[in-house]
Design an enzyme around this catalytic site. Sequence first.
Site, mmCIF file in Angstrom:
data_model
loop_
_atom_site.group_PDB
_atom_site.id
_atom_site.type_symbol
_atom_site.label_atom_id
_atom_site.label_comp_id
_atom_site.label_asym_id
_atom_site.label_seq_id
_atom_site.Cartn_x
_atom_site.Cartn_y
_atom_site.Cartn_z
ATOM 1 N N SER A 197 0.890 -1.178 0.018
ATOM 2 C CA SER A 197 -0.026 -0.085 -0.136
ATOM 3 C C SER A 197 0.724 1.157 -0.162
ATOM 4 C CB SER A 197 -0.677 -0.005 1.301
ATOM 5 O OG SER A 197 -1.533 1.225 1.359
ATOM 6 N N TYR B 3 -1.445 -0.918 10.365
ATOM 7 C CA TYR B 3 -1.740 -0.986 8.642
ATOM 8 C C TYR B 3 -0.611 -0.426 8.204
ATOM 9 C CZ TYR B 3 -3.780 -1.001 4.271
ATOM 10 O OH TYR B 3 -4.120 -1.155 2.727
HETATM 11 N N1 LIG Z 1 -8.651 -0.418 -1.744
HETATM 12 C C1 LIG Z 1 -7.639 0.481 -1.547
HETATM 13 O O1 LIG Z 1 -7.763 1.457 -1.659
HETATM 14 C C2 LIG Z 1 -6.283 -0.101 -1.212
HETATM 15 C C3 LIG Z 1 -5.232 0.667 -1.043
HETATM 16 C C4 LIG Z 1 -3.834 0.421 -0.749
HETATM 17 C C5 LIG Z 1 -3.900 -1.168 -0.540
HETATM 18 N N2 LIG Z 1 -5.007 -2.027 -0.483
HETATM 19 C C6 LIG Z 1 -4.659 -3.307 -0.159
HETATM 20 O O2 LIG Z 1 -5.331 -4.329 -1.171
HETATM 21 C C7 LIG Z 1 -5.696 -5.451 -0.671
HETATM 22 C C8 LIG Z 1 -7.085 -5.736 -1.128
HETATM 23 O O3 LIG Z 1 -8.007 -4.833 -0.176
HETATM 24 P P1 LIG Z 1 -9.290 -4.320 -0.859
HETATM 25 O O4 LIG Z 1 -9.203 -2.599 -0.476
HETATM 26 O O5 LIG Z 1 -9.756 -4.990 -2.159
HETATM 27 O O6 LIG Z 1 -10.187 -4.958 0.382
HETATM 28 P P2 LIG Z 1 -11.599 -5.740 0.747
HETATM 29 O O7 LIG Z 1 -12.472 -4.977 -0.434
HETATM 30 O O8 LIG Z 1 -11.951 -5.353 2.122
HETATM 31 O O9 LIG Z 1 -11.013 -7.046 0.433
HETATM 32 C C9 LIG Z 1 -10.488 -7.995 1.232
HETATM 33 C C10 LIG Z 1 -10.614 -9.207 0.549
HETATM 34 O O10 LIG Z 1 -9.748 -10.119 1.555
HETATM 35 C C11 LIG Z 1 -10.620 -11.114 2.017
HETATM 36 N N3 LIG Z 1 -10.010 -11.224 3.480
HETATM 37 C C12 LIG Z 1 -10.104 -10.810 4.680
HETATM 38 N N4 LIG Z 1 -9.870 -11.335 5.749
HETATM 39 C C13 LIG Z 1 -9.375 -12.411 5.213
HETATM 40 C C14 LIG Z 1 -8.784 -13.537 5.897
HETATM 41 N N5 LIG Z 1 -8.557 -13.611 7.366
HETATM 42 N N6 LIG Z 1 -8.716 -14.555 5.411
HETATM 43 C C15 LIG Z 1 -8.772 -14.626 3.865
HETATM 44 N N7 LIG Z 1 -9.396 -13.559 3.241
HETATM 45 C C16 LIG Z 1 -9.420 -12.542 3.948
HETATM 46 C C17 LIG Z 1 -11.957 -10.508 1.749
HETATM 47 O O11 LIG Z 1 -13.150 -11.416 1.993
HETATM 48 P P3 LIG Z 1 -13.722 -11.850 3.537
HETATM 49 O O12 LIG Z 1 -14.126 -10.609 4.209
HETATM 50 O O13 LIG Z 1 -14.837 -12.804 3.113
HETATM 51 O O14 LIG Z 1 -12.642 -12.740 4.262
HETATM 52 C C18 LIG Z 1 -11.827 -9.860 0.708
HETATM 53 O O15 LIG Z 1 -11.930 -10.918 -0.343
HETATM 54 C C19 LIG Z 1 -5.365 -5.599 0.916
HETATM 55 O O16 LIG Z 1 -4.079 -6.061 0.950
HETATM 56 C C20 LIG Z 1 -5.327 -3.775 1.125
HETATM 57 O O17 LIG Z 1 -4.469 -3.501 2.161
HETATM 58 C C21 LIG Z 1 -6.215 -1.528 -0.783
#
Ligand SMILES: NC(=O)c1ccc[n+]([C@@H]2O[C@H](COP(=O)([O-])OP(=O)(O)OC[C@H]3O[C@@H](n4cnc5c(N)ncnc54)[C@H](OP(=O)(O)O)[C@@H]3O)[C@@H](O)[C@H]2O)c1
Length: 265
Positions: A152, A166
């Site tokens: 991130s 985080y």
């Molecule tokens: N979106 C952004 O702006 C952004 C920016 C920087 C970095 N990121 C990074 O991108 C990645 C994806 O995030 P996102 O934004 O797409 O978030 P999100 O919409 O919350 O998706 C997270 C995914 O991870 C799964 N997950 C969460 N806890 C888990 C666990 N204990 N075991 C297995 N699966 C799990 C969730 O499904 P369940 O809840 O069903 O487990 C979901 O499929 C993360 O690493 C996040 O830190 C995102």
Amino acid sequence: MKINDLFNVENKVAVVTGGSRGIGEMITAGFLANGVKVYISARKAPALIEKANELSEKYEAECIAIPCDLSTSEGIDEFYNSVEKNESGIDFLINNAGAAWGEPLESFSEKGWDKVMDLNVKSIFFLTQKFKNLLSQKATESDPSRIINIGSIDGLNVPSMETYSYGASKAAVHHLTRVLAAKLVNENILVNAIAPGPYPSNMLGSAVNHDYTEIAKRNPRKRVGTPEDMAGLAIFLCSRAGAYTVGETITSDGGIVKTANHNLS
Ligand SMILES: NC(=O)c1ccc[n+]([C@@H]2O[C@H](COP(=O)([O-])OP(=O)(O)OC[C@H]3O[C@@H](n4cnc5c(N)ncnc54)[C@H](OP(=O)(O)O)[C@@H]3O)[C@@H](O)[C@H]2O)c1
């Protein structure tokens, strides 16, 4: 030198953690649309299975759901065993599943520290340890296997919100990427990280009621990220075009990190 050769990922096998929504879904969709068979995991089984079915149908490709909690070693073992039962080797491991936690410094809880560290850092290490065997089966000098860790920009910049674990977890992801890259490049497994900026997702959306207008306005590109931005970068890293890129953390943030003006004087 043709696009079809440089960026071809057809007939590869990928594992994408957290593939049920958000960034994991974007990468999964990009892979499926280009002929990759994809295993996705998340905790909530119904949503995961529904997403796998929806994407399989939309892209006429194989998306297989394996529900499990990857923050525990039992969950990681379960996930690995399910993939290993079906595949003698895999080409790409996308360590994407992640969690965030915000709390004021004074009351920041151990729960909020451990939850984030267990999933964002520990699980990436142990997933890599486990899946190395399957990645090695497909890895060759001319066509290495790939790992992409999702970090991130909060691991590069100082986050504006009180998400202490985080930011630290994501900086750890970027460094772990280099450490694992140094080790695994000798085994024809290339490890890189993507550091996303704002992408529409549950994680980002829950902080702003899924209204990204202000976030877009503040972004140098005047928008948030799209599935094409994320899938395109992941496909680059996994294709012939990315086969000389090792240990990098590549931002995909509309320019936030590289163009921020830190000169406050
Ligand atoms: N979106 C952004 O702006 C952004 C920016 C920087 C970095 N990121 C990074 O991108 C990645 C994806 O995030 P996102 O934004 O797409 O978030 P999100 O919409 O919350 O998706 C997270 C995914 O991870 C799964 N997950 C969460 N806890 C888990 C666990 N204990 N075991 C297995 N699966 C799990 C969730 O499904 P369940 O809840 O069903 O487990 C979901 O499929 C993360 O690493 C996040 O830190 C995102």
